[in-house]
Design an enzyme around this catalytic site. Structure first.
Site, PDB file in Angstrom:
ATOM      1  N   CYS A  44     145.831 -33.846 -81.302  1.00 36.01           N
ATOM      2  CA  CYS A  44     145.869 -34.817 -82.416  1.00 36.01           C
ATOM      3  C   CYS A  44     147.290 -35.240 -82.760  1.00 36.01           C
ATOM      4  O   CYS A  44     147.489 -36.330 -83.303  1.00 36.01           O
ATOM      5  CB  CYS A  44     145.234 -34.225 -83.664  1.00 36.01           C
ATOM      6  N   GLU A  55     152.660 -23.084 -80.238  1.00 39.79           N
ATOM      7  CA  GLU A  55     153.798 -23.886 -80.648  1.00 39.79           C
ATOM      8  C   GLU A  55     155.007 -23.436 -79.819  1.00 39.79           C
ATOM      9  O   GLU A  55     155.031 -22.297 -79.343  1.00 39.79           O
ATOM     10  CB  GLU A  55     154.125 -23.709 -82.138  1.00 39.79           C
ATOM     11  N   TYR A 109     143.751 -32.880 -90.738  1.00 38.80           N
ATOM     12  CA  TYR A 109     143.420 -31.536 -91.222  1.00 38.80           C
ATOM     13  C   TYR A 109     142.090 -31.511 -91.969  1.00 38.80           C
ATOM     14  O   TYR A 109     141.491 -30.440 -92.117  1.00 38.80           O
ATOM     15  CB  TYR A 109     144.548 -31.018 -92.130  1.00 38.80           C
ATOM     16  N   CYS A 153     143.490 -24.469 -82.823  1.00 39.56           N
ATOM     17  CA  CYS A 153     144.160 -25.773 -82.797  1.00 39.56           C
ATOM     18  C   CYS A 153     144.055 -26.323 -81.379  1.00 39.56           C
ATOM     19  O   CYS A 153     144.536 -25.698 -80.432  1.00 39.56           O
ATOM     20  CB  CYS A 153     145.618 -25.606 -83.207  1.00 39.56           C
ATOM     21  N   CYS A 197     139.920 -30.886 -88.447  1.00 39.92           N
ATOM     22  CA  CYS A 197     140.077 -29.702 -87.584  1.00 39.92           C
ATOM     23  C   CYS A 197     139.912 -28.403 -88.356  1.00 39.92           C
ATOM     24  O   CYS A 197     139.229 -27.484 -87.898  1.00 39.92           O
ATOM     25  CB  CYS A 197     141.415 -29.741 -86.854  1.00 39.92           C
ATOM     26  N   GLU A 228     149.546 -22.823 -90.405  1.00 38.55           N
ATOM     27  CA  GLU A 228     149.564 -24.237 -90.023  1.00 38.55           C
ATOM     28  C   GLU A 228     148.961 -25.087 -91.142  1.00 38.55           C
ATOM     29  O   GLU A 228     149.413 -26.215 -91.387  1.00 38.55           O
ATOM     30  CB  GLU A 228     148.767 -24.414 -88.727  1.00 38.55           C
ATOM     31  N   HIS A 256     148.345 -37.260 -89.834  1.00 45.58           N
ATOM     32  CA  HIS A 256     148.107 -35.851 -89.515  1.00 45.58           C
ATOM     33  C   HIS A 256     147.534 -35.095 -90.721  1.00 45.58           C
ATOM     34  O   HIS A 256     146.823 -34.104 -90.554  1.00 45.58           O
ATOM     35  CB  HIS A 256     149.364 -35.186 -88.961  1.00 45.58           C
ATOM     36  N   THR A 301     153.499 -28.236 -81.438  1.00 45.80           N
ATOM     37  CA  THR A 301     152.123 -27.865 -81.126  1.00 45.80           C
ATOM     38  C   THR A 301     151.687 -28.435 -79.778  1.00 45.80           C
ATOM     39  O   THR A 301     151.767 -29.639 -79.561  1.00 45.80           O
ATOM     40  CB  THR A 301     151.193 -28.397 -82.239  1.00 45.80           C
TER      41      THR A 301
END
Ligand code: SF4
Length: 484
Positions: free
Chosen positions: A102, A256, A295, A98, A298, A446, A291, A189
């Site tokens: 973003c 995180e 995904y 990650c 990413c 995640e 978001h 994050t």
């Protein structure tokens, strides 16, 4: 735009109040546990200077006309939305983790359109304030942490019904120069690698009794009253060991943290919502939608690495020609590309909001994330199948390098002749890292809970799907109704 080195320098100037393993972290930038996550964010700066990736990684600011890092851009059209997903896939491929930036990117876009619509409806003046803030973020090329998730306490109770009112972040006082806020944000994050925190409400709010929870604002990450408590990850202390093999992916990672807001002061020029509870739902829905789109980029990039690692492991194990292995790799590719298709689809079907900033197709973005809650698990399962059990039973790097016993590890854990044992072990450690090690935080859990848990997407899918229209289609074709 900042270079990666300038980004690192800028973090050294911050004075964050961080705790990890019960101790204060004095130097986060060089901390061996935190540093891989910082390297992942730094990659977003490094690639922006690489001419090969200019199209994906950079944009022209709609505010200043300057060339900017795409992570600070307001989407101006569907092409921008598509480029965002491509950029995220690229970064997933380069870091297998990650890369954190973003969240703030999505928050910036969500706050932009929401503040505009709030001002139109209520006569407030938030949008100009927000754009002034965004101009600063673009000019300085900053990392923003998008802070949404409150602790939420008893999930069956509304914010104002909780036994402790701070379980949802709230405004505790309004003063001449600004507001004071108290509460916490969980699972943040990349927050320790951020310059700014852009804070939003966590759920749709209703009624005057919830207006203190309708707060959106930005604060520098080293503001007085902020405390960061670093989140643990599986195998995290392997990063403290000598050697580079057992971590699996020693250069990159994510993190995180739990962020505490202990009566943090926010000047009015950085307040973008203060009590307008009716707009909390719009902001939450848009941020989550962006978001959920993210995904589809990413996780696909990380999936590319995992598929490649599984295929390479099959080569090293001597199983690459087995038909079931080939079929499993095809299945992994099919699942991964389906996620990408969803990310591209919700982007190419986006539309302009009233502020001019483009929004993804919310239904398709939620379908994208719903698939992400499932497919990486199956891809990971297939990767573990192909890799073999050695992935979790092999000795430590210290044993491999040991002057007396190392030769046994080398001799008996070799796969096909001609491939050094170390290469096989390194590859298996990478698969371990991605499927059950520290990177599994990003690739598995995640994928499940980030940007909202699966049920949150199902609620949105039900809301966006227009089931009545589908029923009418059926009634017309069944001869129950005539077409209008
Ligand atoms: Fe970006 Fe993916 Fe990390 Fe979210 S989970 S911040 S989209 S890399």
């Amino acid at each position: 735009m900042k270079t990666a080195a300038e980004y690192l320098d800028s973090l050294r100037k911050l004075n964050l109040n961080i705790y990890m393993f019960g101790e204060r972290v004095e130097n986060a930038v060089d901390n061996p546990i935190i540093r891989p996550s910082l390297n992942s964010v730094a990659k977003t700066y490094e690639l922006a200077w690489d001419p090969r990736y200019e199209e994906e990684m950079t944009a022209t600011s709609s505010l200043t006309g300057k060339k900017i890092n795409r992570f600070t851009h307001l989407h101006q059209n569907c092409a921008d939305l598509v480029k965002k997903v491509k950029m995220q896939r690229l970064l997933g491929q380069k870091t297998a983790s990650c890369f954190q930036r973003c969240v703030g990117f999505d928050a910036l876009n969500a706050v932009d359109s929401t503040t505009y619509e709030m001002d139109c409806a209520l006569g407030t003046g938030y949008h100009k304030r927000f754009r002034d803030f965004l101009r600063y973020v673009q000019d300085e090329d900053l990392v923003c942490n998008g802070a949404m998730t409150d602790p939420k306490g008893d999930r069956s109770l509304r914010p104002s019904q909780q036994s402790d009112p701070d379980l949802y972040l709230r405004i505790v006082s309004k003063e001449a120069a600004g507001i004071v806020v108290r509460g916490a944000k969980c699972h943040q994050t990349g927050v320790i690698n951020s310059h700014e925190l852009l804070v939003m409400p966590t759920i749709a709010l209703s009624g005057e009794e919830e207006k203190d929870y309708a707060a959106c604002f930005a604060v520098p990450s080293d503001s007085k009253g902020l405390l960061y408590i670093y989140g643990r990850q599986a195998s995290d202390t392997r990063k403290l060991e000598n050697g580079s093999m057992d971590v699996g992916n020693c250069r990159y990672g994510g993190h995180e943290a739990l962020v505490i807001f202990e009566d943090v002061f926010v000047p009015w020029e950085r307040v973008f919502m203060c009590g307008e509870y009716k707009f909390a739902g719009t902001l939450v829905e848009r941020f989550a939608g962006y978001h959920r789109q993210s995904y589809g980029g990413c996780k696909v990039g990380v999936g590319d690495v995992l598929i490649g690692a599984a295929a390479q492991a099959a080569d090293y194990n001597g199983t690459a020609k087995a038909s079931h292995i080939k079929d499993k790799l095809v299945e992994m590719i099919h699942l991964n590309e389906t996620l990408y298709a969803c990310g591209i689809a919700c982007s190419s079907q986006g539309c302009a909001t009233a502020s001019g900033t483009f929004l993804i197709d919310l239904l398709l973005a939620n379908v994208c994330k719903q698939n992400v809650t499932r497919f990486p698990y199956e891809i990971a399962r297939l990767a573990e199948d192909i890799a073999g059990g050695l992935m979790v039973t092999m000795p430590a790097e210290q044993d491999f390098r040991h002057p007396q016993i190392g030769r046994y590890v080398d001799k008996y854990l070799r796969g096909v002749a001609g491939v050094p044992t170390e290469q096989r072990l390194r590859l298996l450690r990478l698969i371990e890292n991605l499927t059950i090690g520290s990177a599994a935080v990003a690739y598995r859990t995640e994928s499940m809970h980030g940007a909202g848990s699966p049920q949150a997407q199902r609620v949105m899918i039900a809301r966006q799907a227009d089931l009545e229209k589908k029923k009418k289609l059926a009634r017309v074709l069944a001869g129950i109704e005539t077409e209008e």
